[in-house]
Design an enzyme around this catalytic site. Structure first.
Site, PDB file in Angstrom:
ATOM      1  N   GLU A 147      18.674   8.847  11.203  1.00 31.07           N
ATOM      2  CA  GLU A 147      19.999   8.204  11.154  1.00 31.07           C
ATOM      3  C   GLU A 147      20.939   9.065  10.328  1.00 31.07           C
ATOM      4  O   GLU A 147      20.582   9.514   9.235  1.00 31.07           O
ATOM      5  CB  GLU A 147      19.938   6.810  10.521  1.00 31.07           C
ATOM      6  N   GLU A 207      13.461   1.845   6.787  1.00 28.00           N
ATOM      7  CA  GLU A 207      14.050   1.780   5.446  1.00 28.00           C
ATOM      8  C   GLU A 207      13.471   0.670   4.564  1.00 28.00           C
ATOM      9  O   GLU A 207      14.155  -0.307   4.230  1.00 28.00           O
ATOM     10  CB  GLU A 207      15.563   1.617   5.553  1.00 28.00           C
TER      11      GLU A 207
END
Length: 445
Positions: A355, A166
């Site tokens: 995720e 991320e």
């Protein structure tokens, strides 16, 4: 909906991160990370929670891997701690740190569990932050040296590698808003950090492929489905700008499209930090992309928000239900929308959802955690993944966030995302009803 609906090649897993679970923050030669430094500053973590021990995964990993096996989960995604392996970020490796991941990888394989390794999940060595961290272009060589070290050590056993976790979040929250480590603010920190993170994915991706020719190399990206608050042209335009920043800024340069400055002119500031030849260094043909989605964002035009001209309209102000402990709207269609969005890029071979999960107010009562909200969340989101797959979109796997309750960055221990409940005082583990459901689903035919 049963597991067989997804086909035999679909990858199922669970994800975690070193800093959030390992503890042992200064044990066996480990150096401090930026998160150790940040979390020890007064007022940076809610309720003053301290990550020094977290789930003690460093010592208790066999117990936690046993839960992975008990739930019939074939793939376990975890990250390596850069300062545990290289206490100063560069230089001589720490043998005890390297040995720990040898034991973890070997133990997973012995249990029939495939390790998926993330190189960088936000725990930059503090020694490198002292030299500028991600805002210093030297981070490319620092990360490459670290990647070469671990590739040589574990490349004979680890096939699946992710370069960064991320980049939107760790550069935005850590180098622009200052709410995450290292706590820096402003575009003069954000733009160089963002550009170097983008360059690093291609740079290290090429290195991993050279060191481990049979490796499957990817990187993971946070993403949120962006919806305008209404049909006003200003809101629609604001949503487009927000989508450009949140969902497109990091992926498109890697795909050879360059930074999307045409749709967000304030991004032109990043060009100050580009050098001759960077346009050719940015693209990399990853084997897969990991997308990480939890909710959608509803966006309004805002004259008062600099650079973006848009602001998120929080779920609580919209009075929508249900919401998670993080205040995020439960909106299962968001994961379908993001799979569809990323599938529209023609040069991404595979997409994995690396995720997806939710925090709810879990309570241990008589040895049981009845987390029905999480069960419903997982069921509804996995159903949307199946919808995307059946419509022909490019999704090949799904990983739940996360295995155990853990240290949730600046939120501390309050938000519980785990399939396994952790009593942080006693370290007692209890499989939640959601973990039982996931295990039953994965054992179904």
């Amino acid at each position: 909906m049963v597991k067989a609906d997804f086909g035999t090649d679909f990858q199922w897993g669970v994800s975690s991160a070193a800093f959030q679970t390992e503890g042992a923050w200064d044990a066996d030669g480990k150096g401090p990370s930026i998160w150790d430094t940040f979390a020890h500053r007064k007022g940076k973590i809610k309720r003053g929670h301290c990550p020094d021990i977290t789930c003690d995964f460093y010592r208790r990993y066999p117990e936690d891997v046993a839960f992975v096996k008990r739930m019939h989960i074939p793939n376990f995604r975890f990250s390596l701690s850069w300062p545990r392996i290289l206490p100063n970020g560069i230089g001589k490796p720490n043998d005890k740190g390297l040995d720990f991941y040898d034991r973890l990888i070997d133990h997973c394989l012995a249990q029939g569990i495939m390790p998926w390794v993330t190189l960088y999940h936000w725990d930059l060595p503090q020694a490198l932050q002292d030299r500028g961290g991600w805002a210093n272009r030297d981070v490319l060589s620092w990360l490459s040296d670290y990647a070469a070290c671990v590739a040589k050590r574990y490349g004979d056993r680890v096939i699946h590698w992710m370069v960064l976790n991320e980049p939107t979040v760790f550069t935005g929250a850590g180098y622009f808003f200052g709410v995450h480590a290292p706590g820096l603010t402003g575009l003069r920190n954000f733009f160089p950090a963002a550009h170097h993170a983008t360059l690093a994915m291609g740079e290290v991706g090429r290195l991993l492929r050279l060191e481990i020719p049979e490796a499957s190399v990817g990187s993971t990206f946070s993403c949120s489905s962006i919806h305008p608050a209404g049909s006003r042209r200003k809101d629609v335009a604001a949503a487009k700008r927000a989508d450009t920043l949140i969902n497109r800024m990091f992926i498109e340069p890697l795909l050879g499209m360059g930074y999307p400055v045409a749709d967000l002119k304030s991004l032109r500031g990043i060009e100050k930090y580009m050098r001759a030849g960077d346009d050719a260094l940015l693209p990399f043909d990853f084997d897969f992309i990991g997308i990480q989605n939890y909710t959608r964002e509803v966006v309004r035009h805002s004259f008062f928000v600099p650079y973006l001209g848009a602001r998120i309209w929080p779920a609580k102000h919209r009075r929508v239900q249900p919401v998670t402990e993080m205040g995020w709207e439960v909106y299962p269609e968001a994961i379908y929308e993001m799979i569809k969005k990323f599938s529209a890029y023609s040069n991404i071979p595979k997409i994995y959802v690396t995720e997806n999960g939710a925090a709810f107010p879990d309570t241990l009562v008589n040895g049981r955690v009845s987390d029905d909200q999480r069960v419903q969340y997982l069921q509804s989101h996995i159903a949307q993944v199946l919808r995307a797959k059946r419509e022909g979109y490019n999704v090949h796997g799904y990983f739940v966030w996360t295995l155990t309750d853990n240290f949730e960055w600046s939120e501390g221990y309050h938000p519980r995302f785990g399939l396994v409940h952790v009593d942080f005082d006693t370290q007692l583990r209890t499989l939640k009803d959601s973990g039982k459901w996931y295990g039953q689903f994965l054992s179904s035919q």
